[in-house]
Design a protein around this motif. Structure first.
Motif, PDB file in Angstrom:
ATOM      1  N   HIS A  76      -7.508   7.057   3.255  1.00  0.00           N
ATOM      2  CA  HIS A  76      -6.485   7.952   2.725  1.00  0.00           C
ATOM      3  C   HIS A  76      -6.453   9.245   3.546  1.00  0.00           C
ATOM      4  O   HIS A  76      -5.377   9.752   3.904  1.00  0.00           O
ATOM      5  CB  HIS A  76      -6.760   8.263   1.255  1.00  0.00           C
ATOM      6  CG  HIS A  76      -5.771   9.212   0.642  1.00  0.00           C
ATOM      7  ND1 HIS A  76      -4.497   8.839   0.280  1.00  0.00           N
ATOM      8  CD2 HIS A  76      -5.876  10.543   0.358  1.00  0.00           C
ATOM      9  CE1 HIS A  76      -3.850   9.885  -0.195  1.00  0.00           C
ATOM     10  NE2 HIS A  76      -4.665  10.931  -0.164  1.00  0.00           N
ATOM     11  N   GLU A 128      -4.952   8.519   6.942  1.00  0.00           N
ATOM     12  CA  GLU A 128      -3.498   8.394   6.839  1.00  0.00           C
ATOM     13  C   GLU A 128      -2.825   9.750   6.679  1.00  0.00           C
ATOM     14  O   GLU A 128      -1.712   9.966   7.166  1.00  0.00           O
ATOM     15  CB  GLU A 128      -3.145   7.489   5.664  1.00  0.00           C
ATOM     16  CG  GLU A 128      -1.663   7.218   5.529  1.00  0.00           C
ATOM     17  CD  GLU A 128      -1.359   6.460   4.248  1.00  0.00           C
ATOM     18  OE1 GLU A 128      -0.404   5.667   4.265  1.00  0.00           O
ATOM     19  OE2 GLU A 128      -2.048   6.680   3.245  1.00  0.00           O
ATOM     20  N   THR A 153      -3.637   2.173   6.727  1.00  0.00           N
ATOM     21  CA  THR A 153      -3.917   1.221   5.647  1.00  0.00           C
ATOM     22  C   THR A 153      -3.961  -0.219   6.134  1.00  0.00           C
ATOM     23  O   THR A 153      -4.513  -1.092   5.457  1.00  0.00           O
ATOM     24  CB  THR A 153      -2.870   1.346   4.524  1.00  0.00           C
ATOM     25  OG1 THR A 153      -1.567   1.141   5.066  1.00  0.00           O
ATOM     26  CG2 THR A 153      -2.951   2.716   3.869  1.00  0.00           C
ATOM     27  N   ARG A 195     -10.840  -1.019  -1.295  1.00  0.00           N
ATOM     28  CA  ARG A 195     -10.241  -1.545  -0.062  1.00  0.00           C
ATOM     29  C   ARG A 195     -11.422  -2.116   0.717  1.00  0.00           C
ATOM     30  O   ARG A 195     -12.205  -1.372   1.301  1.00  0.00           O
ATOM     31  CB  ARG A 195      -9.547  -0.426   0.713  1.00  0.00           C
ATOM     32  CG  ARG A 195      -8.574  -0.875   1.821  1.00  0.00           C
ATOM     33  CD  ARG A 195      -9.187  -1.648   2.935  1.00  0.00           C
ATOM     34  NE  ARG A 195      -8.329  -1.673   4.125  1.00  0.00           N
ATOM     35  CZ  ARG A 195      -8.570  -2.398   5.194  1.00  0.00           C
ATOM     36  NH1 ARG A 195      -9.648  -3.189   5.233  1.00  0.00           N
ATOM     37  NH2 ARG A 195      -7.758  -2.352   6.232  1.00  0.00           N
ATOM     38  N   GLY A 198       0.817  -1.207   0.000  1.00  0.00           N
ATOM     39  CA  GLY A 198       0.000   0.000   0.000  1.00  0.00           C
ATOM     40  C   GLY A 198       0.848   1.253   0.000  1.00  0.00           C
ATOM     41  O   GLY A 198       2.084   1.195   0.045  1.00  0.00           O
TER      42      GLY A 198
END
Length: 335
Positions: free
Chosen positions: A128, A131, A22, A51, A9
């Motif tokens: 995303h 993160e 992730t 995902r 990832g």
């Protein structure tokens, strides 16, 4: 069912507060009641995520149609819980979130109704942003649209009013905007915070359970609305839930008063602000419906003043395994 995060990832963003986003264990929770076709579409969409969630929990709220069978037989291999009686969305989410945390050891719980159909990149976009966030987040929320792509009026979320310039910059860096509450039409909840602060109140049955619970999580936490994470909220009409509430106006009144008067989920100033907006909304509804809602609303008012919500374990006690899961989370949270 287990679907691991994709190998190789993206590299974590520098300075992120969630470097393990992730690889975090994500458990989706879907609450269903008598909407077999929509439930199938929701589960199809979860199975088609770029995902995929690591596990899916479906709470069947004692449906009398084929919803339970659809959940049992779907290829996604969900952990399906058939409740003995309908405890509403609030009871279903309390049960489902508890099961996700206790039985599936979720790091994050992705909650949604059975008429929510996430687009393929919905979960990936939430992760995303997680993160990329330079600050710790408690709740992330998707953009909910109707079937024609318009933003759904039932799921609009206001920007956090007291967010300062730094907080707005932090949110923008993660691709979103700061919010104070979130709708359960696609919300990603931090499992650590739910374990610390507790579950939604099952006794709300419907309405304002997500308002109070995410308000509790975000009283001292950070929340983010992520516009790149899109879900379709496939309601019959393009309207707000309060447009013509009928007998459900009882829950609107009782539960909003419970949230504002009987919890610490909101500051005193926020209680005044939300209370004022709520009163104006109720006044408009009573005028539009020429007093048809007056008796229903008065009953909600009296019940809200008479008592607060019962403990969720009591509401869910006929389903022993679920009650045990709820008890474990609530005890750990000191509730």
């Amino acid at each position: 069912m287990t679907h691991s995060a994709p190998a190789g990832g993206p590299t974590p963003h520098p300075g992120t507060a969630h470097p393990d986003a992730t690889t975090a264990r994500i458990v989706a929770v879907v609450v269903t009641y008598n909407r077999a076709q929509l439930l199938g579409e929701c589960l199809d969409a979860l199975d088609s995520q770029e995902r995929r969630p690591d596990a899916v929990v479906v709470i069947d709220n004692a449906s009398s149609d084929a919803s339970g069978s659809v959940a049992d037989e779907h290829r996604i291999g969900a952990d399906v819980v058939h409740l003995r009686r309908n405890v509403g969305g609030a009871g279903g989410f309390a049960a489902g979130i508890a099961r996700a945390l206790v039985r599936h050891e979720a790091d994050w719980v992705w909650v949604m109704d059975d008429d929510t159909v996430p687009r393929p990149g919905a979960l990936a976009a939430l992760l995303h942003s997680l993160e990329a966030s330079p600050v710790r987040l408690s709740v992330l929320s998707s953009r909910a649209v109707w079937t024609d792509g318009r933003d759904h009026p039932m799921n609009t979320q206001r920007t956090r009013l007291d967010a300062n310039a730094q907080e707005k910059a932090d949110a923008a860096r993660a691709g979103g905007r700061p919010i104070r509450t979130a709708s359960y039409v696609s919300a990603l909840l931090n499992g650590q915070d739910v374990r610390r602060l507790g579950l939604p109140y099952a006794d709300y049955f419907i309405w304002s359970d997500d308002f109070e619970h995410t308000g509790r999580l975000l009283r001292h936490g950070r929340g983010l609305q992520v516009p790149s994470s899109v879900v379709e909220h496939r309601t019959v009409l393009f309207s707000n839930a309060q447009t013509n509430p009928g007998s459900r106006f009882y829950y609107d009144v009782r539960n909003r008063l419970w949230a504002l008067l009987r919890t610490t989920s909101f500051s005193p100033a926020e209680k005044v602000l939300h209370g004022g907006r709520t009163l104006l909304g109720w006044a408009g509804q009573l005028l539009r419906h020429r007093g048809d809602l007056l008796g229903v609303g008065a009953r909600g008012l009296m019940d809200a003043l008479r008592r607060g919500p019962r403990p969720s374990v009591q509401v869910l006690q006929v389903d022993g395994e679920i009650a045990a899961d709820v008890r474990a989370i609530e005890r750990a949270a000191g509730r």
